[in-house]
Design a protein around this motif. Structure first.
Motif, PDB file in Angstrom:
ATOM      1  N   ALA A   1       0.837  -1.215   0.000  1.00  0.00           N
ATOM      2  CA  ALA A   1       0.000   0.000   0.000  1.00  0.00           C
ATOM      3  C   ALA A   1       0.861   1.250   0.000  1.00  0.00           C
ATOM      4  CB  ALA A   1      -0.940  -0.024   1.218  1.00  0.00           C
ATOM      5  N   GLN A   2       1.914   1.216   0.775  1.00  0.00           N
ATOM      6  CA  GLN A   2       2.831   2.368   0.764  1.00  0.00           C
ATOM      7  C   GLN A   2       3.438   2.565  -0.622  1.00  0.00           C
ATOM      8  OE1 GLN A   2       5.580   1.222   3.807  1.00  0.00           O
ATOM      9  NE2 GLN A   2       4.378   2.134   5.476  1.00  0.00           N
ATOM     10  N   CYS A   3       3.821   1.442  -1.240  1.00  0.00           N
ATOM     11  CA  CYS A   3       4.427   1.525  -2.575  1.00  0.00           C
ATOM     12  C   CYS A   3       3.426   2.083  -3.577  1.00  0.00           C
ATOM     13  CB  CYS A   3       4.918   0.137  -2.992  1.00  0.00           C
ATOM     14  SG  CYS A   3       5.727   0.103  -4.603  1.00  0.00           S
ATOM     15  N   ASP A   4       2.191   1.613  -3.519  1.00  0.00           N
ATOM     16  CA  ASP A   4       1.179   2.089  -4.463  1.00  0.00           C
ATOM     17  C   ASP A   4       0.925   3.585  -4.276  1.00  0.00           C
ATOM     18  OD1 ASP A   4       1.023  -0.449  -5.417  1.00  0.00           O
ATOM     19  OD2 ASP A   4      -0.776  -0.986  -4.252  1.00  0.00           O
TER      20      ASP A   4
ATOM     21  N   ASN B   1      14.316  -9.015 -14.677  1.00  0.00           N
ATOM     22  CA  ASN B   1      13.374  -8.166 -13.945  1.00  0.00           C
ATOM     23  C   ASN B   1      13.191  -8.777 -12.581  1.00  0.00           C
ATOM     24  OD1 ASN B   1      12.885  -6.396 -16.119  1.00  0.00           O
ATOM     25  ND2 ASN B   1      11.594  -7.961 -17.059  1.00  0.00           N
ATOM     26  N   ALA B   2      13.985  -8.325 -11.649  1.00  0.00           N
ATOM     27  CA  ALA B   2      14.184  -9.057 -10.420  1.00  0.00           C
ATOM     28  C   ALA B   2      12.912  -9.249  -9.632  1.00  0.00           C
ATOM     29  CB  ALA B   2      15.226  -8.353  -9.569  1.00  0.00           C
ATOM     30  N   LEU B   3      12.331  -8.215  -9.112  1.00  0.00           N
ATOM     31  CA  LEU B   3      11.230  -8.364  -8.171  1.00  0.00           C
ATOM     32  C   LEU B   3       9.921  -7.977  -8.838  1.00  0.00           C
ATOM     33  CD1 LEU B   3      12.926  -6.917  -5.019  1.00  0.00           C
ATOM     34  CD2 LEU B   3      12.725  -9.295  -5.693  1.00  0.00           C
ATOM     35  N   LYS B   4       8.940  -8.842  -8.694  1.00  0.00           N
ATOM     36  CA  LYS B   4       7.653  -8.574  -9.311  1.00  0.00           C
ATOM     37  C   LYS B   4       6.849  -7.679  -8.388  1.00  0.00           C
ATOM     38  CE  LYS B   4       8.712 -11.567 -12.523  1.00  0.00           C
ATOM     39  NZ  LYS B   4       8.964 -11.163 -13.902  1.00  0.00           N
ATOM     40  N   VAL B   5       6.889  -6.390  -8.645  1.00  0.00           N
ATOM     41  CA  VAL B   5       6.139  -5.433  -7.835  1.00  0.00           C
ATOM     42  C   VAL B   5       4.934  -5.007  -8.644  1.00  0.00           C
ATOM     43  CG1 VAL B   5       6.201  -3.240  -6.644  1.00  0.00           C
ATOM     44  CG2 VAL B   5       8.236  -4.685  -6.707  1.00  0.00           C
ATOM     45  N   ARG B   6       3.776  -5.068  -8.039  1.00  0.00           N
ATOM     46  CA  ARG B   6       2.556  -4.753  -8.778  1.00  0.00           C
ATOM     47  C   ARG B   6       2.578  -3.300  -9.244  1.00  0.00           C
ATOM     48  NH1 ARG B   6      -2.168  -3.223  -6.564  1.00  0.00           N
ATOM     49  NH2 ARG B   6      -1.416  -3.836  -4.503  1.00  0.00           N
TER      50      ARG B   6
END
Length: 969
Positions: A926-929, A963-968
């Motif tokens: 949520a913070q990332c979004d 593409n290392a980390l799958k971040v939405r």
């Protein structure tokens, strides 16, 4: 002034003629010593001096003889038996005897004697006098009588006191015994007064015997006092006593030349009188030098009149000849003037009786006129074409000027607006161009600027700098013309040289919105929004300054940690709104208990800190002052509070500690005050407790930690962990690892892994951060060089934290460049993270260091942005690449509107300055979004990876490559 050719000829010939005439006059005037005027002057002057010296010697001999003769006569009279008997017996016939003697002397020496008197030496009364009225009177010359009565004094010859023009011969009248001998008994004093002037002789006789010059004779004493004058002298010479006195005292004898106060040259001959006759007296003969040289001046004037007459006849002849010779040239000059006036067909006349040279000059002139006419026709065509081109260029530049979105003003050297564009009229509230043109620059500004400097003076200085340097940029407080509203603007002054005139172009850009955003960030970052007191960040900044000041000035300070008792109960029973009201009132009361130089801050919740400065150099005295303030706070905060319509009572617990005794970390005084506050709580609350010395165990533990740090440096106990930094792709695309931040870890042999929070601040305080930071930089550069050989890892970058103390080291730039060179790492892969505390010390030097590394390819990120001195003035000047949002704002970004607003403003500022943004401490999706929705596209935090050792980080990158980390998204 330009002279004509004929005039130059006249001047040259006249100068030669006058030079020759002057040379002849000089030869005649000076000539040979025997023939010239000068030689004759010297001869006459020498002859006059010889005659004058001979005359003075005659007067000298006359005076010596006359006074010697008179002294003998006076001696005879003083020893006259009849006179002695009459004085001794007090005979009335004494008066008749004195008068007969005076008459006899007057017949022998007419006009020489003034008075003869006999005075009683004891009573000072006149026994007899040639002036009957004086008989019986008290003699007014008491000093003279005193000198005459002295033992061994038989005769005095001196000027009469008060009457220097009279010579007095004073002799004692002594008794005579039966055998006719003179005894030592004084019966009376015989005083004979004579006119001093009679001793200088007759001036007419001297003139008859001399050279015809009217002589002037004077008699002076050693002090320069004039005694008498004779001859044709009508007054004393205007030489002043200071001029003659040195010569008179030295007994100078001879002739000299002197100048009077009126500038007249005088010939003076000084001849001392015989010391045996009149000691210290000198005869001075004075004659004007002009009288000795009379006649020579007339001769010189006659010669000058002759030369003037010759000049008057010769100069017109020279003028006539010069005009006749230059007449053809004047005609040619007239033709040239016609040609210059626009008569293109004007040509010189080749007819007439001109000389070959003039005819040749006329032919050449006509040829030149033909060539000029042809060239002028060609130039006119070029000028027309160039004029059309300039008009087109001017129209193009005018269009750019008018359409410029920034306000542009053109000023003259008097700071008057001479031109403006539409943006300037809109910015300054001028409906028409005429409303702005012609105004002084002071009309567009308030009387004083924000720094209280006079606007006119400051504007003049800025324009001077722009003229000197070519450009000058600064911030300025402007004022609109219509509503007089002020606004802050960036101003760029540029010097423009236009048609020989120096103008100033001012480009004005309103930055009020940007400044408001900056101030809002500062207010949110440094002040508590509820109480408007400084928050913890600002308190720590002030505490750092206070500690340094206390150590430097040896004046202790104190911290009072204030915690409200049972505050949680208030929130639970009456609600948080009442709790906020109480906190606001407590803040106001605390502010009334301290001085302006002290600080009151809110740490959070119900915790407040009062910082007292400059208490005393003595520990006991400082503690006493701090305790007095604490007692006052207890009393003030113990009074009742009005919360809406309810009355509420609250008490505080206060912990007190001193600081400034030794150099220590910022947190140490605060920790001690916090511990003391808990002691107050344990003691029953509503009390004041000072820091317990038993808590020194904590200080000892800190010292042990410092020793362990130093040992760890030598034994290589430190290692680096790497926390991934992730960048978002386009919407719907996964993120990728772009690099990592290197984080220092301490692997202690006994304590195991030590948290950086426990030793980084201590390393900063002790200076160990400098060698520790150098080791981190060296290790990071070596790792970047090793990754460069691995295609999967070659694109990674490393961010290294650099402390303020390390950055301000003198050789920091050279050290970084040397590490990059030795390791072979790419400078573009290295990013240095600086805290805002680095920027507040010597900003110019900081900028220069950063620019030097930036030129080499090293990047810069501003760490923990928003927690320090986040000033746009610094950000614009620094060669930054990235702003890093502090994790303190990210942690509560979803629940705290202030943190969310700060994060949003950081992103906006970064975009306006062309910088990238990365957020640290991202722990939830949520913070990332939310951050991504605000425009932040790079992240670092536990959501993606904890700080891990090198092998674990490399495995993480390789596992998820590319593409290392799958971040939405």
């Amino acid at each position: 002034m330009t002279r004509s050719f004929a005039g130059r000829i006249v001047l040259n010939f006249a100068a030669l003629f006058l030079l020759a005439l002057g040379l002849l006059f000089w030869l005649w005037y000076f000539g040979l010593p025997s023939a010239g005027i000068v030689g004759e002057q010297e001869s006459r002057l020498a002859q006059g001096i010889r005659v004058q010296e001979a005359r003075v010697r005659q007067w000298q001999a006359l005076m010596n003889d006359s006074i010697s003769e008179l002294r003998g006569d006076v001696l005879v009279m003083a020893e006259n038996g009849t006179l002695v008997q009459q004085v001794a017996a007090g005979d009335p016939q004494l008066q008749a005897s004195v008068q007969r003697l005076f008459v006899r002397w007057q017949r022998a020496y007419p006009d020489r004697f003034h008075r003869v008197s006999v005075v009683d030496p004891l009573t000072a009364r006149v026994l007899a006098s040639s002036e009957t009225a004086q008989r019986g009177q008290v003699w007014d010359q008491s000093d003279l009588l005193q000198r005459a009565r002295q033992a061994g004094v038989s005769e005095l010859v001196l000027p009469m006191p008060g009457r220097p023009e009279h010579l007095a011969i004073v002799r004692q009248i002594r008794s005579v015994d039966d055998d006719g001998y003179v005894s030592d008994q004084g019966l009376g004093i015989l005083v004979v007064q004579m006119h001093m002037q009679q001793f200088l002789g007759s001036g007419d006789e001297a003139q008859a015997a001399g050279s015809g010059v009217k002589p002037q004779a004077f008699l002076f004493d050693q002090s320069g006092q004039g005694l008498a004058y004779a001859g044709h002298a009508s007054r004393w010479p205007d030489l002043g006593p200071t001029l003659l006195a040195p010569f008179l005292r030295s007994g100078f004898e001879g002739t000299m030349l002197q100048t009077s106060r009126q500038g007249e040259d005088l010939v003076l001959t000084l001849m001392p009188v015989d010391p045996a006759v009149l000691p210290g007296w000198t005869i001075v003969h004075v004659s004007a030098k002009s009288e000795l040289l009379a006649g020579l001046q007339d001769k010189a004037e006659s010669l000058a009149w002759v030369a003037l007459l010759i000049s008057a006849l010769t100069l017109p002849l020279i003028w006539w000849m010069a005009n006749r010779l230059t007449r053809p040239l004047k005609s040619l000059a007239g033709v040239a003037q016609q040609l210059g006036g626009g008569e293109r067909d004007a040509r010189a006349d080749l007819q007439g009786t001109h000389s070959r040279e003039v005819q040749g000059l006329a032919l050449a002139f006509n040829g030149m006129a033909d060539a000029v006419q042809q060239a002028q026709q060609g130039l006119e065509a070029q000028v027309q074409a160039r004029t059309a081109e300039l008009q087109h260029s001017e129209a193009r530049h005018r269009t750019l000027f008018e359409t410029n979105p920034d306000a542009v003003l053109v000023l003259d050297h008097f700071m008057v607006v001479v031109d403006c564009n539409p943006a300037a009229r809109l910015l300054f509230g001028a409906p028409r161009r005429e409303d702005l043109v012609g105004r002084q620059l002071s009309d567009l500004s308030p009387s004083v600027q924000l720094d209280d400097k006079d606007s006119c003076t400051a504007a003049t200085r800025c324009i001077e700098l722009a003229v000197q340097r070519g450009q000058h940029a600064f911030e300025w407080l402007h004022q609109r013309l219509d509503d007089e509203v002020t606004f802050i603007a960036e101003v760029l002054l540029s010097r423009v040289d236009l048609e020989g005139q120096v103008l100033i172009q001012a480009v004005v850009r309103d930055i009020s919105t940007r400044r408001q955003a900056e101030e809002q960030i500062r207010q949110l970052a440094f002040y508590d929004p509820l109480t408007e007191l400084p928050n913890r960040r600002l308190l720590m900044d002030r505490l750092a300054v206070a500690q340094a000041t206390a150590l430097r000035h040896r004046s202790l300070g104190a911290l009072l940690f204030v915690d409200l008792d049972n505050f949680k109960t208030l929130n639970d029973t009456l609600g948080h709104e009442r709790g906020d009201q109480l906190l606001v009132q407590v803040a106001r009361r605390l502010s009334t208990c301290v001085r302006e130089s002290d600080s009151v801050a809110r740490l959070g919740g119900d915790e407040f800190v009062v910082m007292l400065l400059e208490l005393s150099a003595d520990v006991g005295e400082a503690a006493k002052h701090a305790e007095q303030v604490g007692r006052k706070i207890l009393a003030v905060l113990g009074d009742s509070y009005q919360l809406d319509h309810d009355e509420f009572h609250s008490t505080p617990s206060i912990g007190m500690t001193l600081f400034g005794l030794v150099h220590e970390g910022l947190d140490e005084p605060l920790k001690r005050a916090d511990l003391a506050m808990y002691q107050a709580k344990a003691a029953g609350k509503n009390t004041l407790c000072a820091f317990d010395p038993q808590m020194q165990a904590l200080v000892n533990a800190r010292a042990a930690m410092e020793a362990g740090l130093r040992l760890a440096l030598t034994q290589r106990q430190f290692l680096l962990h790497y926390q991934a930094q992730v960048a978002h792709g386009e919407p719907g695309q996964p993120g990728r690892i772009i690099g990592a931040e290197v984080l220092l870890r301490w692997h202690h042999p006994q304590m195991g892994m030590v948290s950086p929070a426990e030793f980084i601040a201590l390393a900063e305080d002790t200076g160990l951060i400098v060698p520790l930071g150098a080791w981190v930089l060296e290790t990071a550069c070596q790792q970047l060089a090793r990754w460069a050989d691995q295609p999967e890892l070659a694109g990674l970058s490393l961010a290294v934290n650099v402390s303020a103390k390390q950055f301000h080291q003198e050789g920091f730039v050279d050290m970084v460049l040397s590490l990059l060179s030795r390791s072979g790492a790419r400078p573009q892969a290295l990013k240095l993270e600086l805290t805002e505390g680095v920027l507040v010390v010597n900003a110019d030097l900081v900028t220069a260091k950063m620019q030097a590394l930036k030129d080499a390819g090293v990047g810069f990120s501003l760490d923990d942005f928003g927690t320090g001195y986040s000033s746009l003035a610094y950000l614009k000047r620094l060669p930054l690449d990235q702003l890093k949002i502090d994790q303190g704002f990210v942690r509560d970004i979803l629940v705290d509107p202030n943190d969310a607003a700060i994060a949003r403003m950081v992103v906006v500022l970064a975009e306006s300055l062309g910088l990238t943004v990365i957020a640290e401490g991202v722990e939830t999706q949520a913070q990332c979004d939310f951050l991504r929705s605000q425009g932040c596209m790079a992240y670092q935090g536990y959501l993606f990876s904890r700080p891990v050792p090198l092998d674990a980080f490399e495995a993480l990158v390789l596992e998820h490559a590319p593409n290392a980390l799958k971040v939405r998204a």
